[in-house]
Scaffold this active site. Structure first.
Site, PDB file in Angstrom:
ATOM      1  CB  THR A 183     109.462  45.832  96.646  1.00 44.78           C
ATOM      2  OG1 THR A 183     108.953  47.441  96.694  1.00 44.78           O
ATOM      3  CG2 THR A 183     110.495  45.831  95.753  1.00 44.78           C
TER       4      THR A 183
ATOM      5  CB  SER B 153      97.859  57.227  92.698  1.00 46.65           C
ATOM      6  OG  SER B 153      97.095  56.127  93.305  1.00 46.65           O
TER       7      SER B 153
ATOM      8  CG  ASP C 231      98.548  53.680  95.036  1.00 49.97           C
ATOM      9  OD1 ASP C 231      99.874  53.643  94.629  1.00 49.97           O
ATOM     10  OD2 ASP C 231      97.705  53.386  94.400  1.00 49.97           O
TER      11      ASP C 231
END
Ligand code: ADP
Ligand code: MG
Length: 391
Positions: free
Chosen positions: A40, A130, A176
């Site tokens: 998204t 991440s 992130d």
């Protein structure tokens, strides 16, 4: 006790041994997990994520002159460079994330002195949690404090993103870094990728998440990713010709509008666009459900999210499907979906805290029985975001 206290203690000890003094500044930044809202971000939509209970500490002390030393604390490898001239290298990839961040800070204010720095973390590298953003954010916080540069959260996130783009060659969005910076214990992070607003959404501490890494990575990932992005843009352009209101991105199209017009689109473009449109709506319903303490409903949205990946966006794969299908039958599991880009990688499972150990074993068994290989599971709790620990 601070987050990942053992990592912090080891880092301080190693720093003292290597550089013969204590660091002036130490910053901590956690990794992150995507909980709802898949693909998204580049459609200017919404994501729910969380900062996790694993992270990276970055320690730094000033040094006279501009020559600087940077050490990766786990392997004790060191690179030297001038603080005013950080440039990307091929041989120590890990240093590029830090140098890129320093370049971002230098663009605001030129350094007048160098530093000795060392970092250490406990996020498994390259497993969808991440570690790269955690390193960037920890380095960004530490350097900004050391050099007296005041950064907003958005500026800090952008410096990390630019380091990924220009120094590591990864074209990532801001999710992130946003999650690592804005995490809150017992809460999810709700990011809006149009306004760049970030808000906490309480989820409580009765549930936690299991991150299950399949270690699978399917070929053509980059090509497939580009194709998905293009289809989303084409779909937005199509809806702009049909709808009365402005459509700048798929964020502007509702599920109702998709239902009404999708038959007029190329079938593949129609399918692809259903995913981010549906995900935006699921994020908004999910927030409502969490506000009403409806964790079961939130979990169902996670399963729906995975169905949408599987059927519309086609960014799932057999390994991910095994875990999500298997999770449905495991006691205490409320929801499961692929997390991140897809085409391999990890599944995130929401589970009652009391059942998490048993669910973790059950998921590993389901996976091993089907694929004959191991999937790594990790218990994730929603944790506080990045902070300066010393300095
Ligand atoms: P992810 O961010 O999903 O973990 P990436 O490939 O984006 O995966 O980033 C992983 C890379 O980041 C590693 O290969 C390494 O170069 C660097 N890195 C991040 N954290 C550390 C760390 N604590 N020690 C050494 N390198 C690190
Ligand atoms: Mg990364």
């Amino acid at each position: 006790m601070s987050a990942c206290q053992d990592v912090y203690d080891i880092l301080l000890k190693k720093f003292q041994e290597k550089y013969g003094r204590k660091p002036e500044v130490v910053a901590y930044a956690p990794g992150r997990v995507e909980i709802l809202g898949n693909h998204t971000d580049y459609n200017e939509g919404y994501v729910l994520s969380a900062a996790i209970n694993f992270g990276t500490y970055f320690a730094v002390a000033s040094r006279e002159g501009l020559e600087s030393r940077l050490c990766a604390g786990d392997v004790m490898e060191e690179v030297s460079f001038n603080a005013d001239q950080p440039s990307a290298t091929k041989d120590h990839m890990w240093s590029n994330y830090v140098k890129g961040v320093l370049a971002g800070i230098n663009a605001i204010q030129k350094p007048t002195h160098g530093f000795d720095a060392m970092f250490l973390g406990n996020i498994p590298l390259g497993s969808g949690l991440s570690s790269s953003a955690a390193l960037e954010v920890a380095a960004g916080l530490a350097f900004s404090k050391l050099y007296g540069v005041v950064l907003s959260n958005l500026e800090l996130a952008r410096i990390g993103q630019k380091a990924e783009h220009d120094f590591a060659g990864v074209k990532c969005g801001l999710l992130d870094q946003f999650s690592s910076i804005n995490g809150k214990k017992g809460s999810l992070v709700w990011s809006d990728f149009r306004t760049y607003d970030v808000k906490p959404v309480t989820i409580g501490e009765d549930v936690c998440f299991l991150m299950c890494n399949t270690n699978a990575r399917h070929a053509l990932v980059d090509g497939a990713y580009n194709e998905r992005r293009q289809r989303c843009e084409q779909a937005a352009a199509f809806f702009a010709t049909r709808l009365d209101h402005k459509v700048a991105a798929l964020r502007d199209v509702s599920w109702e509008e998709w239902l009404k017009y999708h038959g007029e689109m190329d079938p593949i473009t129609a399918k692809r666009s259903a995913h981010p449109i549906g995900e935006d709506e699921r994020v908004l319903s999910g927030i409502e459900m969490l506000r009403n303490n409806n964790l079961a409903g939130f979990g169902r949205l996670m399963f729906e999210s995975h169905d949408s990946s599987r059927n519309y966006f086609e960014n799932s794969c057999p390994e991910l499907d095994t875990l999500v299908d298997g999770a449905q039958a495991i006691p205490g599991v409320l929801g499961a979906r692929l997390s991140g880009g897809g085409f391999g990688g990890s599944v995130v499972v929401m589970v009652n805290k009391t059942d998490v150990e048993a669910a973790s074993v059950a998921l590993r068994n389901v996976y091993a029985n089907k694929h004959g290989s191991r999937c790594d599971t990790r218990i994730i709790t929603c944790s506080d975001g990045a902070r300066v620990v010393i300095g």
